[in-house]
Design a protein around this motif. Structure first.
Motif, PDB file in Angstrom:
ATOM      1  N   ALA A  16       0.778  -1.092  -0.172  1.00  0.00           N
ATOM      2  CA  ALA A  16       0.027  -0.114  -0.066  1.00  0.00           C
ATOM      3  C   ALA A  16       0.877   1.229   0.112  1.00  0.00           C
ATOM      4  O   ALA A  16       0.506   2.244  -0.223  1.00  0.00           O
ATOM      5  CB  ALA A  16      -1.023  -0.064   1.206  1.00  0.00           C
ATOM      6  N   SER A  17       2.123   1.119   0.185  1.00  0.00           N
ATOM      7  CA  SER A  17       3.008   2.317   0.278  1.00  0.00           C
ATOM      8  C   SER A  17       3.219   2.849  -0.943  1.00  0.00           C
ATOM      9  O   SER A  17       4.118   3.739  -1.082  1.00  0.00           O
ATOM     10  CB  SER A  17       4.268   1.953   1.054  1.00  0.00           C
ATOM     11  OG  SER A  17       3.891   1.520   2.363  1.00  0.00           O
ATOM     12  N   VAL A  18       2.654   2.309  -2.140  1.00  0.00           N
ATOM     13  CA  VAL A  18       2.807   2.902  -3.443  1.00  0.00           C
ATOM     14  C   VAL A  18       2.548   4.537  -3.392  1.00  0.00           C
ATOM     15  O   VAL A  18       2.848   5.092  -4.113  1.00  0.00           O
ATOM     16  CB  VAL A  18       2.238   2.188  -4.438  1.00  0.00           C
ATOM     17  CG1 VAL A  18       2.927   0.821  -4.496  1.00  0.00           C
ATOM     18  CG2 VAL A  18       0.829   2.253  -4.091  1.00  0.00           C
ATOM     19  N   HIS A  19       1.663   4.681  -2.524  1.00  0.00           N
ATOM     20  CA  HIS A  19       1.301   5.952  -2.538  1.00  0.00           C
ATOM     21  C   HIS A  19       2.108   7.149  -1.744  1.00  0.00           C
ATOM     22  O   HIS A  19       1.900   8.313  -1.756  1.00  0.00           O
ATOM     23  CB  HIS A  19      -0.021   6.351  -1.711  1.00  0.00           C
ATOM     24  CG  HIS A  19      -0.996   5.157  -2.529  1.00  0.00           C
ATOM     25  ND1 HIS A  19      -1.349   5.310  -3.748  1.00  0.00           N
ATOM     26  CD2 HIS A  19      -2.130   4.573  -2.019  1.00  0.00           C
ATOM     27  CE1 HIS A  19      -2.385   4.275  -4.225  1.00  0.00           C
ATOM     28  NE2 HIS A  19      -2.813   3.859  -2.957  1.00  0.00           N
ATOM     29  N   ILE A  20       2.985   6.659  -1.078  1.00  0.00           N
ATOM     30  CA  ILE A  20       4.128   7.618  -0.618  1.00  0.00           C
ATOM     31  C   ILE A  20       4.858   8.291  -1.724  1.00  0.00           C
ATOM     32  O   ILE A  20       5.314   7.883  -2.633  1.00  0.00           O
ATOM     33  CB  ILE A  20       5.255   6.785   0.174  1.00  0.00           C
ATOM     34  CG1 ILE A  20       4.321   6.125   1.482  1.00  0.00           C
ATOM     35  CG2 ILE A  20       6.233   7.689   0.861  1.00  0.00           C
ATOM     36  CD1 ILE A  20       3.705   6.888   2.607  1.00  0.00           C
ATOM     37  N   LYS A  21       4.944   9.494  -1.411  1.00  0.00           N
ATOM     38  CA  LYS A  21       5.520  10.483  -2.469  1.00  0.00           C
ATOM     39  C   LYS A  21       6.981  11.076  -2.381  1.00  0.00           C
ATOM     40  O   LYS A  21       7.328  11.661  -3.249  1.00  0.00           O
ATOM     41  CB  LYS A  21       4.566  11.685  -2.692  1.00  0.00           C
ATOM     42  CG  LYS A  21       3.052  11.506  -2.926  1.00  0.00           C
ATOM     43  CD  LYS A  21       2.727  11.321  -4.410  1.00  0.00           C
ATOM     44  CE  LYS A  21       1.202  11.060  -4.603  1.00  0.00           C
ATOM     45  NZ  LYS A  21       0.859   9.986  -4.264  1.00  0.00           N
TER      46      LYS A  21
END
Lengths: 100, 624, 541
Positions: C118-123
């Motif tokens: 889910a950490s794919v959304h970390i920018k």
């Protein structure tokens, strides 16, 4: 006999303490510190003469104290002069740079 | 004869489940295939159920099987299936109606883009309902009980973009959940009071049937009433009936399947399954009877004043379920199940007929219909048969089952007999009103009505045939009460075939229809004869006795208020204390900063004071 | 092959391998960093599956025990009694697994992997994010596997620090405030916990070790010693007086026991959280990045319940049983209070936060029942809630990515543009409200069933929560997915593959536990059998 010396020393010490805490002129504060030192010296001598175990150690010790005090006053006055040169005052409550 | 097919009864729910899984996994892309999958699944389930029923009707033995679900300490919770006469009957009812509804939806839902989702949900529902029917113990039943509830929720909210559908779905779920909690507590009670923590129906029967006093009478009554609370929620009995009429927001085939024929009857089925508990407590029986009777008449009066065709039928369902409960409460298991059986067919028929009408005229308001009889002949005829069956006109099925209930009532409790009669009168009246307004007179509809396609009319015809014939399984003359004798083997079935009751109930039904004919066709009696004299009464009925408003004011608003109040408590008091603690630390720090002013003399002074305090304390302690 | 290795240490420290690799990777290569981190979280999961497969419930996992001395300090020589050659304070590196910790380790490994996905959304700052993330995982795994008080404490603090940075750097707008509140509140809890641990070590932590020519008295935080000392105090007390000539250092009075128990209750109560110590987690839920909330709500809160069970209940069953009513009342308050507040929230993440409070109340109920059914229900609820809330926040993260808001009034009708995600959200909501067939039901049902035996009325009140849960879950979920859709949402794409995979995986576990709960309850059996037998032996069933 001892108690009168001690009373005298206590009075001296209290005057010195009061001056050291309350006076604003740094020179006076230094003088008052000397006063307290001398009160201590007085105690040392009084105990060495009239104490439970009289000995010379106290008197020799007071000589050391006087020497150290002289040195200390010399350093103190030197700092004061330096301060006076840079700041133009010896008022003690002007000096709170260390806090900032 | 050994039971051959009954052993494989566990396969019956499996077919719809497999259908559901296939549709969910692949359905979105394959519309036609998913319909065929669902149809096949329900057809196989139907065939198997019929085989099981025939076997049970022959000399097949009852069959049960279970496996351990969880072992905790020395307690085992198990799941299991059981095939009895009652369950085999229900199996056929459920699978038959489900299959017909599957068929019917091919026409009714033809243009819906989410038709595969729809079929998936129906398959899931059929699975859950069959699981509920086959349950061997209360825990299994509770599991499926909740699952059918959720399927009902999903299907009521099928057209999810409509706010009304969303609200109705939510309401359906929450209101039935209130009932479910009653059932849950009943299960908890049974678990701890039953010997060996047994929850299966066979043990329940043994414990409560024998009157051995294993479980105290007060507890028995409590358990029975709590189970009944569950049934009240599911079967839309007063005061938890409010969700059922709103549930009509769902597609009409769903209303026929779930909210008329099967799921809402689950409450009746539950009471019938645990009937021994009820029989052990007269207080519980009375509660069931009175709640049922009150619901029957209460909902029937509301039905008169509604204008939405589906809502009328919904209130009628509530009312008829009240009848069934009343029968059970009066001690007539046969009467209750018999009415459940006939009602499933004629009410499903009525709903599907209503669906056919709505499909044609695109409105649900009966005031905007009219004159449809000539344009939709099959629908009109089959609907008429359903209406007559519901109104209790011989020889249609509803007559026989209603008669069974009414004659029991006359024997046991004349007051309830009168209530039942009045409700029957109202039933006939509102059905006459509905029928005449929709099918006779001038057309008031703008739409160009036409008969529905064959996939929709065939189920109507099948159900109409059943609505005529289903009553003959239990005739009120001795030797002809097949159903009763079969359902309660070994027990002496005494059926008082009272001609008097038959005559009275027929007369009451006919009177209702005649009155409806006078008002809505002949016009002899003005339509607003009541509303002009007592407008308050009509308003009261139209607004459904203000039950929704009452619940809103008494439960919803205060609950929300408490929530808001607690929010304030949480924000200001609890978090306030937390912030205060934090702030106190900060303030202490600030005070410390103030002392730290950089003035050597201040430090000296504080040190001196501290020293003096220390000395005083230390020296002072000597003299303490 | 694996059986000869220290598996528990391997599980705990395997994410460190990932950190080692990460350190050598350039910090702009976000894709590479992500893949490495995901691979690193996969390691402990695989090892844990192996552990689960080789765990024998009847034995209770004793064969996996690892024990060696970590820190040794000689103390206070003057009190040496005749015959005692040394007198030590010892902290051990002691790892162990039993039926209570195994499911939670599995949960941790699983949720960590999902959160990594889910950490794919970390920018930003991926490298340090994943390093902290993996450290957090080490801490969590260690907490559940440590069998020494000090080791436990170290791992516990590690999770605090890692979470602090993860919230404070990668959170939303008020992230720093949230991180501070989190750290201070939990730091307070840790302080109380440390206090309790020190008291425990200084009293019940005493062991007497005798070899051929040495006889030493050792104070240690060894959990097994503590347990045997507390369950059977006479054994040690009888040996010691001769040693110490009547000077008995083993004075664990009832007062001390109560003090330790209450300290532990508060310390872990903050973590759980028990009303009124819950306000810190609201901020965390709203401000932390969703991947971290998955871990926070899915695993970190469970550490509170685990600690309470492991140290509060198992070590002090008599005290806990005496306070069973208090625990149950707190549980009921949690349930009802959380549910009522969840009902009026406008922010979806707050709804979920309050629902966590409500669901943790059920855990308390299960604990308060003090029979096997309730206790297993409590642990089941822990695991189930971990999975469900991880799933819910996974969806929240993906939703926020698209809509830019999680305020309920601004959302609606998402089922139209995102049918898959809305469906998963609905199922997750159903699991949360305890629908049979999904895991939430089992935990809830078992806890209530257990409690009903002892406290009927409280159970009945708690069932109101069952209704309220349905109300708030449906209110929120339907408001988001059903209804008319605002125009601007029409272009939204449904879940991508990398988002869909963890959703389906979590859902699969939720369904598995709901349909076949024995996979979990069978592993729990042994530990609770032991506890209940002990308890019955001491106070009489």
């Amino acid at each position: 006999m001892l108690s009168s010396y001690l009373t005298m020393a206590a009075i001296l010490f209290c005057i010195g303490l009061y001056g050291a805490l309350a006076k604003r002129n740094a020179v006076v504060v230094l003088l008052c510190i000397e006063l307290m030192l001398n009160a201590v010296n007085l105690n040392l001598i009084a105990f060495s003469k009239y104490g439970v175990v009289p000995s010379l150690t106290g008197q020799i010790f007071s000589l050391f104290t006087i020497t150290v005090a002289a040195a200390e006053v010399a350093v103190g006055i030197a700092i004061l002069i330096a301060l006076f040169r840079s700041r133009g005052t010896v008022e003690i409550d002007e000096f709170d740079e260390m806090r900032r | 004869m050994d039971s051959i097919y009954s052993q494989y009864a566990w396969l019956i729910p499996l077919f719809p489940l497999v259908a559901f899984l296939i549709i969910t996994a692949f359905g979105r892309s394959l519309r036609a295939t998913s319909i065929m999958v669902a149809l096949t699944g329900s057809l196989i389930a139907l065939m198997l159920s019929i085989l099981v029923l025939f076997e049970q009707m022959g000399s097949g033995e009852e069959f049960s099987e279970r496996f351990t679900w969880m072992t905790i300490g020395n307690v085992q919770l198990s799941m299991g299936i059981e095939v009895t006469h009652l369950t085999s009957l229900m199996l056929v009812v459920v699978t038959l109606v489900s299959f017909l509804v599957n068929l019917y939806s091919m026409g009714y839902m033809k243009d819906d883009e989410r038709i595969s989702v729809f079929y998936g949900y129906i398959a899931l529902f059929t699975f859950s309902m069959l699981g509920l029917v086959l349950s061997e113990n209360l825990l299994t039943m509770y599991v499926f009980w909740e699952l059918v509830g959720v399927c009902s929720f999903l299907l009521v909210g099928f057209w999810y973009t409509k706010p009304e559908a969303r609200a109705a779905a939510k309401k359906a779920f929450i209101v039935t959940r209130i009932g479910d909690v009653g059932l849950l507590i009943a299960i908890l009670l049974l678990f701890w009071y039953m010997p060996d923590h047994a929850l299966d129906f066979a043990s329940i029967k043994n414990v409560f049937d024998g009157q051995t006093g294993t479980i105290a009478e007060g507890i028995t009554t409590l358990i029975a009433i709590l189970i009944f609370v569950g049934a009240v929620g599911k079967s839309g009995q007063f005061p938890l009936h409010v969700w059922l009429p709103d549930a009509m927001e769902g597609p009409t085939p769903i209303s026929a399947l779930i909210h008329a024929a099967t799921m809402v009857a689950a409450g009746v089925f539950l009471v019938a399954r645990t009937y021994d508990i009820f029989e052990a407590s007269q207080a519980a029986m009375n509660t069931v009877a009175y709640v049922g009777a009150f619901t029957a008449i209460f909902a029937a009066t509301i039905g008169i004043a509604q204008n939405d065709i589906k809502r009328i039928l919904a209130y009628s369902t509530v009312s008829q379920l009240g009848y069934m409960m009343m029968a059970l409460g009066l001690g007539s298991l046969t009467g209750g199940i018999f009415h459940l059986f006939t009602h499933a067919f004629f009410k499903a028929l009525l709903f599907l007929g209503a669906g056919s009408i709505i499909h044609a005229v695109h409105t649900q308001n009966i005031q905007e219909m009219g004159g449809l009889g000539s344009k939709m002949k099959i629908t009109a005829w089959t609907f008429g048969i359903g209406a007559l069956a519901l109104s209790g006109i011989p020889p249609f099925s509803g007559f026989w089952s209603k008669d069974a209930i009414l004659s029991t009532a006359l024997d046991h409790n004349p007051l309830l007999f009168v209530v039942g009669l009045v409700a029957a009168f109202f039933t006939a009246l509102y059905m006459a009103r509905l029928f005449f307004l929709v099918f006779t007179g001038e057309s008031r509809s703008k739409a160009h009505a036409h008969e529905s396609p064959a996939v929709m009319t065939v189920p109507l015809i099948v159900l109409a045939v059943l609505a005529v014939l289903a009553g003959f399984v239990e005739l009120p003359w001795s030797g002809l009460g097949f159903l009763g004798g079969w359902l309660l083997p070994g027990e002496e079935v005494v059926h008082h075939g009272s001609e008097l009751v038959m005559v009275i109930s027929t007369a009451v039904g006919a009177l209702g229809i005649y009155l409806g004919w006078l008002i809505y066709v002949k016009g002899t009696i003005s339509r607003d004869v009541v509303s002009s004299r007592v407008p308050g009464l009509v308003k009261l009925l139209e607004r459904k006795y203000y039950m929704d408003e009452l619940y809103h004011a008494v439960i919803v608003v205060p609950l929300r208020g408490i929530g808001q109040a607690l929010q304030a408590v949480d924000d200001y008091i609890i978090d306030g204390v937390v912030r205060l603690t934090g702030a106190a630390a900060v303030w202490t720090g600030r005070a410390g900063i103030r002392m730290q002013n950089g003035q050597v003399q201040t430090y000296g002074l504080i040190t001196a004071i501290g020293l003096i305090v220390l000395i005083v304390v230390i020296v002072g302690r000597r003299f303490w | 092959m694996l059986a000869d290795l220290p598996v528990l240490s391997l599980i705990t420290f395997s994410p460190l391998l990932g950190i080692l690799v990460l350190l050598f990777l350039p910090k702009q290569r976000s894709r590479l960093l992500k893949v490495t981190a995901i691979a690193a979280t996969l390691l402990p999961l695989i090892l844990t599956f192996w552990l689960y497969a080789n765990y024998h419930p009847e034995v209770g996992g004793a064969e996996f025990k690892e024990l060696s001395t970590w820190v040794e300090v000689p103390v206070n020589k003057e009190t040496l009694a005749p015959g005692v050659t040394s007198y030590m304070l010892e902290f051990q590196y002691h790892m162990g697994v039993d039926g209570l910790s195994l499911p939670l380790v599995l949960l941790t490994a699983l949720v960590s992997l999902m959160a990594a996905l889910a950490s794919v959304h970390i920018k930003k700052r991926w490298k340090s994010f994943y390093i902290w993330f993996l450290l957090l995982e080490v801490g969590m795994l260690g907490v559940f596997l440590a069998r020494d008080l000090m080791l436990f404490f170290v791992f516990f603090e590690l999770t605090l620090i890692a979470t602090f940075f993860l919230i404070g750097i990668w959170g939303y707008f008020n992230r720093e405030k949230a991180a501070n509140k989190f750290l201070i509140y939990n730091g307070l809890g840790s302080a109380l916990m440390l206090m309790a641990f020190v008291m425990l070590i200084a009293t019940a932590g005493l062991t007497y070790v005798q070899t051929d020519n040495t006889a030493s008295l050792i104070y240690s935080g060894n959990y097994e010693n503590l347990l045997s000392n507390l369950t059977n105090p006479e054994a040690l007390v009888n040996v010691l007086p001769e040693m110490l000539g009547g000077n008995n250092p083993f004075y664990l009075t009832d007062g001390v026991k109560w003090a330790v128990f209450i300290l532990l209750l508060i310390a872990f109560g903050i973590k759980l959280p028990i009303f009124p110590f819950h306000t810190w987690m609201l901020k965390v839920h709203t401000e932390a990045p969703p991947a971290i909330v998955m871990i926070h709500s899915g695993v970190l809160l469970k550490m509170g319940a685990y600690g309470l069970l492991r140290f509060g209940i198992f070590l002090f069953p008599e005290q806990a049983r005496e306070w069973a009513v208090v625990l149950a009342v707190l549980g009921v308050i949690n349930i009802i209070y959380g549910a009522l507040l969840a009902m009026v929230q406008k922010e979806f993440k707050l709804v979920l936060a309050y629902s966590s409070i409500s669901h943790m109340g059920i855990v308390l109920l299960g604990i308060a029942s003090f029979n096997e059914i309730g206790l297993q229900g409590a642990v089941f609820q822990l695991v189930s809630h971990g999975l469900i809330s991880a799933l819910l926040f996974l969806i929240v993260g993906s939703l926020y990515e698209r809509t830019g808001t999680t305020e309920i009034p601004e959302l609606g009708g998402l089922a139209r543009s995102m049918p898959f995600m809305s469906g998963i959200l609905l199922v997750a909501g159903m699991a949360s409200l305890g629908l049979p067939g999904l895991s939430g039901f089992i935990g809830e049902f078992l806890s209530l069933l257990g409690l009903f035996d002892t406290m009927k009325w409280l159970t009945v009140i708690a069932t109101i929560g069952v209704i309220l849960t349905a109300v708030y879950v449906l209110r929120a979920v339907l408001a988001i997915t059903y209804g008319a859709m605002p125009e601007r949402f029409i272009t939204f794409k449904d879940a991508r593959l990398i988002e869909a995979v963890p959703m389906i995986a979590l859902l699969a576990f939720i369904v598995l536990l709901g349909v076949y709960p024995s996979v979990l309850t069978d592993t729990l059996q042994h530990s609770f059998d032991v506890l209940i037998n002990q308890l019955n032996a001491r106070v009489g069933g």
